[in-house]
Motif scaffolding. Structure first.
Motif, PDB file in Angstrom:
ATOM      1  N   TYR A 107       0.831  -1.206   0.000  1.00 29.32           N
ATOM      2  CA  TYR A 107       0.000   0.000   0.000  1.00 29.32           C
ATOM      3  C   TYR A 107       0.861   1.250   0.000  1.00 29.32           C
ATOM      4  O   TYR A 107       0.618   2.202  -0.726  1.00 29.32           O
ATOM      5  CB  TYR A 107      -0.889   0.026   1.249  1.00 29.32           C
ATOM      6  CG  TYR A 107      -2.249  -0.544   1.002  1.00 29.32           C
ATOM      7  CD1 TYR A 107      -3.184   0.151   0.235  1.00 29.32           C
ATOM      8  CD2 TYR A 107      -2.601  -1.778   1.521  1.00 29.32           C
ATOM      9  CE1 TYR A 107      -4.428  -0.377   0.005  1.00 29.32           C
ATOM     10  CE2 TYR A 107      -3.848  -2.312   1.292  1.00 29.32           C
ATOM     11  CZ  TYR A 107      -4.762  -1.606   0.528  1.00 29.32           C
ATOM     12  OH  TYR A 107      -5.980  -2.128   0.296  1.00 29.32           O
ATOM     13  N   TYR A 108       1.878   1.218   0.863  1.00 32.05           N
ATOM     14  CA  TYR A 108       2.768   2.370   0.963  1.00 32.05           C
ATOM     15  C   TYR A 108       3.410   2.645  -0.389  1.00 32.05           C
ATOM     16  O   TYR A 108       3.458   3.781  -0.856  1.00 32.05           O
ATOM     17  CB  TYR A 108       3.844   2.093   2.019  1.00 32.05           C
ATOM     18  CG  TYR A 108       4.811   3.230   2.181  1.00 32.05           C
ATOM     19  CD1 TYR A 108       4.441   4.367   2.893  1.00 32.05           C
ATOM     20  CD2 TYR A 108       6.076   3.185   1.585  1.00 32.05           C
ATOM     21  CE1 TYR A 108       5.309   5.424   3.015  1.00 32.05           C
ATOM     22  CE2 TYR A 108       6.947   4.248   1.709  1.00 32.05           C
ATOM     23  CZ  TYR A 108       6.566   5.365   2.424  1.00 32.05           C
ATOM     24  OH  TYR A 108       7.414   6.418   2.540  1.00 32.05           O
TER      25      TYR A 108
ATOM     26  N   LEU B 248       2.345   1.774  -3.364  1.00 35.85           N
ATOM     27  CA  LEU B 248       1.324   2.241  -4.317  1.00 35.85           C
ATOM     28  C   LEU B 248       1.088   3.737  -4.139  1.00 35.85           C
ATOM     29  O   LEU B 248       1.148   4.513  -5.101  1.00 35.85           O
ATOM     30  CB  LEU B 248       0.015   1.475  -4.099  1.00 35.85           C
ATOM     31  CG  LEU B 248      -1.224   2.004  -4.835  1.00 35.85           C
ATOM     32  CD1 LEU B 248      -1.056   1.834  -6.343  1.00 35.85           C
ATOM     33  CD2 LEU B 248      -2.490   1.288  -4.377  1.00 35.85           C
ATOM     34  N   PHE B 249       0.838   4.156  -2.892  1.00 32.01           N
ATOM     35  CA  PHE B 249       0.459   5.550  -2.691  1.00 32.01           C
ATOM     36  C   PHE B 249       1.641   6.496  -2.872  1.00 32.01           C
ATOM     37  O   PHE B 249       1.479   7.584  -3.407  1.00 32.01           O
ATOM     38  CB  PHE B 249      -0.203   5.739  -1.321  1.00 32.01           C
ATOM     39  CG  PHE B 249      -1.646   5.302  -1.350  1.00 32.01           C
ATOM     40  CD1 PHE B 249      -2.626   6.144  -1.888  1.00 32.01           C
ATOM     41  CD2 PHE B 249      -2.022   4.058  -0.890  1.00 32.01           C
ATOM     42  CE1 PHE B 249      -3.951   5.743  -1.954  1.00 32.01           C
ATOM     43  CE2 PHE B 249      -3.343   3.646  -0.950  1.00 32.01           C
ATOM     44  CZ  PHE B 249      -4.317   4.489  -1.486  1.00 32.01           C
ATOM     45  N   THR B 250       2.848   6.072  -2.451  1.00 32.88           N
ATOM     46  CA  THR B 250       3.970   6.984  -2.668  1.00 32.88           C
ATOM     47  C   THR B 250       4.308   7.071  -4.155  1.00 32.88           C
ATOM     48  O   THR B 250       4.591   8.149  -4.664  1.00 32.88           O
ATOM     49  CB  THR B 250       5.219   6.567  -1.876  1.00 32.88           C
ATOM     50  OG1 THR B 250       5.462   5.196  -2.132  1.00 32.88           O
ATOM     51  CG2 THR B 250       5.054   6.816  -0.407  1.00 32.88           C
TER      52      THR B 250
ATOM     53  N   ALA C 267       2.322   6.891  -6.588  1.00 31.55           N
ATOM     54  CA  ALA C 267       1.309   7.705  -7.264  1.00 31.55           C
ATOM     55  C   ALA C 267       1.687   9.184  -7.240  1.00 31.55           C
ATOM     56  O   ALA C 267       1.262   9.948  -8.103  1.00 31.55           O
ATOM     57  CB  ALA C 267      -0.054   7.494  -6.609  1.00 31.55           C
TER      58      ALA C 267
ATOM     59  N   ALA D 108      -4.157   4.029  -7.037  1.00 30.11           N
ATOM     60  CA  ALA D 108      -4.424   4.733  -5.789  1.00 30.11           C
ATOM     61  C   ALA D 108      -5.836   5.319  -5.793  1.00 30.11           C
ATOM     62  O   ALA D 108      -6.570   5.214  -4.805  1.00 30.11           O
ATOM     63  CB  ALA D 108      -3.391   5.840  -5.582  1.00 30.11           C
TER      64      ALA D 108
ATOM     65  N   ALA E 276      -8.605   4.292  -2.961  1.00 29.06           N
ATOM     66  CA  ALA E 276      -8.923   5.321  -1.969  1.00 29.06           C
ATOM     67  C   ALA E 276     -10.379   5.274  -1.496  1.00 29.06           C
ATOM     68  O   ALA E 276     -10.623   5.290  -0.278  1.00 29.06           O
ATOM     69  CB  ALA E 276      -8.572   6.701  -2.522  1.00 29.06           C
TER      70      ALA E 276
ATOM     71  N   THR F 232      -8.150  -4.060  -2.091  1.00 29.80           N
ATOM     72  CA  THR F 232      -7.627  -3.735  -3.418  1.00 29.80           C
ATOM     73  C   THR F 232      -8.153  -4.723  -4.435  1.00 29.80           C
ATOM     74  O   THR F 232      -8.407  -5.881  -4.123  1.00 29.80           O
ATOM     75  CB  THR F 232      -6.096  -3.861  -3.491  1.00 29.80           C
ATOM     76  OG1 THR F 232      -5.734  -5.061  -2.859  1.00 29.80           O
ATOM     77  CG2 THR F 232      -5.402  -2.703  -2.902  1.00 29.80           C
TER      78      THR F 232
END
Lengths: 306, 291
Positions: free
Chosen positions: A49-50, A52-54, A56, A278, A282, B113
């Protein structure tokens, strides 16, 4: 067990009894070890997750930097802007929202109606019909896909949303998922007292009247769980949209993301793909935070009460 | 009139599912088997070839590769996820563990996800040039390898994605199951001084058997029909040496790229057969013993 025995054997071989700490000490030590283990595992669950979001928020050159930055050096919203401007991603998110909403609303109605009948009404063949429905949960979607494709194309339904709403087997998405009926039957069976229904029947209420005026208002939490189950399944579904949707403006977001991914390496817009990923996760994260309890109940429903 | 209405109403209430299922589930299920007996390419009426498609499958190296990969993936994921899930569930159910809710939610996060996004994220995590895993491998002195070209890597990579995506789901189901168990039995075992591991295997596992079987059957169906992850990572050709081909992607390739609908239906029925056999074995195994 084996480990313990080995330790004893080894201790005996050295000529010492195994050191006997006080029970409290051992407990504290193992408790610390347990928490460290949990924390490390949790970290492993969070890292993707980290990333993916960073990613993005990184530019494409930053994503490709060697070694990678653990924290984006110049976070930017440019990926989101570019994704929404140059691709049909906003359209595909809209399509996913439409499909997921229709699926969920349909599932709420059809599953609670059938669940009510299975839980509270008596009719011939009820148990057999119910078992047959449970058996359909074991039919994988891939197995019914080809004949459905042939049928849907003869009916002119390919490249419409209909095939995403109609196929009710195990892990497919439909307006009447068998798992949802199972879950509603379990829920209604335990949440509603027969006396209440009897009283309404004596007053001359129709069965549909009882369903809509007595059953539906009292099963809110059950419906919430079901809604979340249907929503997650539909929102994340890939195989059905991939097979049945064709035109770029009709795709749902997972198919659109894979289309971006299929561009070969130098052209592949990894930054846009991560931004799109992301964006798609979200809203689910937000829902999860808001409705955590229902979420877990909805996704594991019926697993335990056999 | 009213009594007639009363007796018909229940059937009307359950009708939508059965109508949909007959039209888009049962007919296709039977039709799929029928189609598997024909050499059919969609347009002209096909030739009846009896079990010709199944015989052709046994001579198709791509089929054996897909079959082997699917079995390996099953071996890598289903026992692991069942065991890991139970371990986490037992820990989260025991006394003296803090922030249980937080851990439970964290383990559950991946379930949110889509499999497509999960697979896409893993492609950059395992990027041989600058993925985090490449760095971890480097720290341990393991040479970086490219998951896109390595013939060894597809099954382990997809195993990792499956474990990441689904372990939290299994934990939550099994945690719910544990909470229905009589706590006094577990406590009694503690007082008797049963070792932790002994307690786990002798008491918790047998009591949890129905739920373990439920999650195993669910996972088995999912693994034998796996599609999203291999499709995103290795496409329908399965990457170099077809090392990333699975039954689901092989079926898709034959049906929707080569339009060999009969042949593809035979593959679909192999999936049905595997799911049926595996589930039957597991359900039998899961019956309460008569001790």
């Amino acid at each position: 067990m084996g480990l313990v025995r080995n330790a004893r054997v080894r201790a005996a071989a050295v000529g010492k009894a195994p050191a006997r700490r006080s029970a409290v000490d051992t407990q504290r030590l193992s408790s610390i070890a347990l928490h460290v283990f949990l924390a490390l595992s949790a970290l492993a669950f969070v890292i993707p997750y980290y990333w993916l979001f960073t990613s993005a928020f990184k530019t494409l050159p930053d994503i490709q930097r060697i070694p990678p930055d653990l924290v984006p050096r110049s976070p930017t919203l440019a990926n989101f802007v570019e994704l929404l401007r140059t691709t049909q991603y906003s359209r595909s998110i809209l399509n996913s929202v439409v499909v997921a909403s229709v699926t969920t609303i349909g599932a709420l109605f059809f599953c609670s109606l059938a669940g009510y009948a299975f839980a509270k009404l008596r009719f011939r063949g009820r148990d057999l019909l119910f078992l047959a429905m449970l058996a359909t949960m074991m039919v994988p979607t891939v197995v019914v896909l080809i004949p459905n494709f042939v049928m849907m194309s003869r009916m002119g339904l390919v490249d419409t949303f209909w095939p995403l709403l109609l196929i009710p087997v195990s892990n497919s998405t439909s307006v009447a998922p068998p798992f949802g009926i199972f879950w509603m039957r379990q829920y209604i069976g335990s949440a509603i007292h027969d006396e209440l229904l009897e009283a309404a029947r004596i007053d001359g209420a129709s069965e549909f009247g009882i369903y809509s005026r007595i059953v539906v208002p009292t099963i809110g939490p059950g419906l919430a769980g079901l809604a979340i189950f249907a929503l997650t399944l539909s929102w994340n579904s890939f195989l059905q949209p991939l097979v049945f949707l064709r035109s770029p403006q009709n795709l749902t977001y997972p198919v659109q993301l894979v289309a971006l991914q299929s561009l070969t390496w130098p052209l592949r817009p990894t930054n846009l793909i991560m931004a799109g990923g992301a964006l798609s996760v979200a809203p689910m994260l937000l829902l999860f935070v808001l409705l955590q309890r229902h979420f877990i109940a909805g996704l594991t429903a019926g697993a335990v009460k056999e | 009139m009213t009594s007639f209405r009363r007796s018909v109403t229940p059937y009307l209430f359950i009708a939508p599912f059965y109508l949909l299922f007959i039209a888009f589930g049962l007919v296709p299920l039977v039709g799929s088997f029928g189609m598997s007996l024909f050499a059919w390419r969609g347009a002209n009426p096909g030739n009846f070839v009896k079990f010709g498609n199944y015989i052709a499958l046994t001579r198709d190296p791509a089929f054996w590769r897909a079959f082997l990969n699917t079995i390996l993936l099953w071996l890598g994921t289903v026992p692991t996820i069942t065991f890991l899930g139970l371990v986490f569930a037992v820990i989260l159910n025991s006394h003296g563990v803090r922030a249980k809710g937080l851990f439970r939610s964290t383990f559950f996060l991946p379930v949110l996800t889509s499999l497509v996004v999960a697979s896409l994220v893993f492609t950059i995590i395992f990027d041989p040039r600058n993925g985090i895993m490449a760095i971890v491998f480097h720290l341990f002195g393991i040479p970086a390898f490219d998951f896109r070209t390595s013939q060894f890597f597809p099954v382990p990579l997809i195993t990792m994605i499956v474990l990441w995506r689904w372990t939290g789901y299994v934990v939550v189901i099994q945690l719910a199951g544990l909470q229905t168990l009589p706590q006094n039995v577990l406590d009694a075992a503690t007082i008797d001084g049963a070792e932790r591991a002994q307690r786990f295997f002798r008491i918790t596992v047998p009591l949890m058997r129905p739920i373990l079987v439920f999650t195993t059957v669910l996972a088995t169906i999912g693994i034998f029909s796996i599609f999203d992850e291999p499709f995103v990572l290795y496409g329908t050709q399965g990457g170099p040496g077809e090392a990333g081909i699975f039954l689901g992607t092989l079926m898709y390739r034959n049906a929707f790229e080569y339009f060999q609908l009969g042949y593809a239906s035979a593959i679909a029925y192999v999936v049905v057969g595997c799911v049926f056999i595996a589930s039957t074995v597991q359900l039998r195994f899961g019956r309460p013993s008569t001790q």
